[in-house]
Scaffold this active site. Structure first.
Site, mmCIF file in Angstrom:
data_model
loop_
_atom_site.group_PDB
_atom_site.id
_atom_site.type_symbol
_atom_site.label_atom_id
_atom_site.label_comp_id
_atom_site.label_asym_id
_atom_site.label_seq_id
_atom_site.Cartn_x
_atom_site.Cartn_y
_atom_site.Cartn_z
ATOM 1 N N THR A 187 0.832 -1.203 0.000
ATOM 2 C CA THR A 187 0.000 0.000 0.000
ATOM 3 C C THR A 187 0.863 1.247 0.000
ATOM 4 O OG1 THR A 187 -1.754 -1.168 1.192
ATOM 5 C CG2 THR A 187 -1.826 1.234 1.212
ATOM 6 N N HIS A 235 1.878 1.815 -3.472
ATOM 7 C CA HIS A 235 0.790 2.411 -4.265
ATOM 8 C C HIS A 235 0.756 3.924 -4.046
ATOM 9 C CE1 HIS A 235 -1.033 -1.109 -6.003
ATOM 10 N NE2 HIS A 235 -1.248 -1.691 -4.831
#
Length: 350
Positions: free
Chosen positions: A40, A43
Site C-alpha cells: 500500500t 501504491h
C-alpha cells in the site's frame, strides 16, 4: 527536532525535521523503532492514491517501538513499554460499526494513509490503538506483527481447517505469511510464485512452491489432490493471471479468499463458480484478536520474521528503500530504522 519522511508527490519523498508536541488526553507519544514498507505504501509512492492521501503525508503502519510519554487519562501504559499499533480509528456509529465490524468502518481512518503514520521519530496515536509486545521479542521482528495480523485475518476469513489443501497465489511478504499461518492451522499448503528468489525463500521456510511459468499448475493440483482440487485459494498477486489461477485450482465448493488490492476490475470465470459452487470471500485488514494471535506467532517463532527481513536502512534512506522494493529482485521486506538516541527518551530503551 526529530525527523519524518513526507510523501509530497508521485515518486517524491522528503526527510525533514518535524515538531512533536505533548500527547493529548487519551493519547500516547511513541518512539518508532522500525517501520516496514508495504504494498500500500508503494501504491501511495506511485501516486495511485492521491485522491485519498493528502500531501505532505507521513506514511507507515507496520511498526514497533516504545512509549515515550502518556497523555492525561491514559492508564495501563507507561514510558518504555514495547508496543505496536493497530492503525485503525473508527467512528462507532456507522452501520458497519453498529454491526460489530469496526475494522471496516464506513468512515475508517487508516492511520498511516488517512492520517500521519509511523515513518517518523516521534508519533502520537490514540492509546486505544496500542498492542503490547513481550519484552523478549526483538523490535525489528516485531515490526512484522501488523502484516502477520493481516495473514491471520485472511486465514480466518477463509475458514481454513486442518488437513485442507490450500494454494497461495503470490509469494510476496503477505503471501508467505498467509502460507505460514495456514500451515500452523494444519493445512497442506502450496505457493505459486513467479520470482525465483521468493520461491527459494519460501522453500527455505519449509513451504512447497510452484513456478507458473515452468509448471503445469493444473496437473500439479490434480496429482496433489487426487483430481479433487484445492479446498482454499488465496489471491495475493494482484494480477489478472493470479485471479485465473486461484479460480482454476479450486475443487467443488472451494473458497477463494481475495487478499490483493486490484487497481482495476478483473474478468472472473463465473462459470467455474457456478459449476463447482465456489465461494468468494473478501479479506480486509484485521481486528484486535488477529493482532493478539499475530504477536504470539511472531514471538514463538512460528513466523520466522528475521528470515523475511531483507535489509534494514536508516530513516533518511527511505526514498532508496522504496525504489529498491518497486524494482523487485532479491528483496522481500525492508525496514526503516527510526531509532533516535536523543536525550528526551525519558528512560525508554530504544
Amino acid at each position: 527536532m526529530t525527523l519524518a519522511v513526507h510523501y509530497t508527490a508521485a515518486r517524491t519523498l522528503n526527510t525533514a525535521p518535524a515538531s512533536s508536541g505533548e500527547p493529548g488526553p487519551g493519547e500516547v507519544q511513541l518512539a518508532p523503532a522500525y517501520v516496514g514498507i508495504c504494498g500500500t505504501d508503494l501504491h501511495i509512492f506511485h501516486g495511485d492514491m492521491d485522491a485519498r492521501v493528502g500531501t505532505p503525508a507521513v506514511l507507515g503502519h507496520e511498526m514497533s517501538g516504545r512509549i515515550l510519554r502518556v497523555g492525561p487519562g491514559v492508564a495501563d501504559w507507561a514510558p518504555g513499554d514495547a508496543v505496536t499499533v493497530m492503525p485503525l480509528r473508527w467512528d462507532g456509529t456507522c452501520p458497519a460499526c453498529r454491526a460489530g465490524h469496526q475494522h471496516v468502518c464506513q468512515h475508517l481512518d487508516f492511520i498511516g494513509i488517512d492520517s500521519p503514520g509511523a515513518m517518523q521519530q516521534r508519533w502520537t496515536v490514540p492509546a486505544s490503538t496500542l498492542v503490547r509486545l513481550p519484552d523478549s521479542l526483538p523490535l525489528d521482528r516485531a515490526a512484522l506483527v501488523e502484516p502477520t495480523a493481516v495473514a491471520v485475518h485472511d486465514v480466518g476469513r477463509a475458514q481454513v481447517r486442518g488437513d485442507e489443501k490450500v494454494v497461495v497465489v503470490g509469494g510476496g511478504p503477505v503471501g508467505v505469511l498467509i502460507a505460514l499461518v495456514a500451515r500452523a492451522a494444519g493445512a497442506d499448503v502450496r505457493v505459486v510464485e513467479l520470482s525465483a528468489h521468493r520461491r527459494l525463500l519460501a522453500e527455505e521456510l519449509g513451504l512447497t512452491t510452484w513456478d507458473p511459468t515452468a509448471d503445469d499448475i493444473g496437473a500439479l493440483v490434480g496429482a496433489w489432490t487426487g483430481n479433487a482440487g484445492a479446498d482454499v485459494a488465496f489471491e495475493v498477486s494482484g494480477a489478472a493471471g493470479g485471479v485465473d489461477t486461484a479460480v482454476d485450482v479450486l475443487g467443488v465448493r472451494g473458497r477463494l479468499c481475495l487478499v490483493a488490492i486490484h487497481p482495476r476490475p478483473r474478468e472472473v470465470n463465473l462459470h467455474r463458480f457456478f459449476w463447482r459452487e465456489l465461494t468468494l470471500v473478501g479479506a480486509r485488514l484485521y481486528d484486535r484478536s488477529d493482532f493478539g494471535r499475530a504477536v504470539a506467532l511472531v514471538a514463538d517463532g512460528t513466523i520466522p520474521a528475521d528470515r523475511l527481513i531483507s535489509k534494514v536502512v536508516p530513516l533518511t534512506q527511505a526514498p532508496a528503500a522504496f525504489e529498491a522494493l518497486e524494482g523487485g529482485g532479491d528483496v522481500m521486506k525492508i525496514l526503516l530504522d527510526c531509532t533516535d538516541h536523543s536525550d528526551d527518551t525519558q528512560g525508554a530503551t530504544l
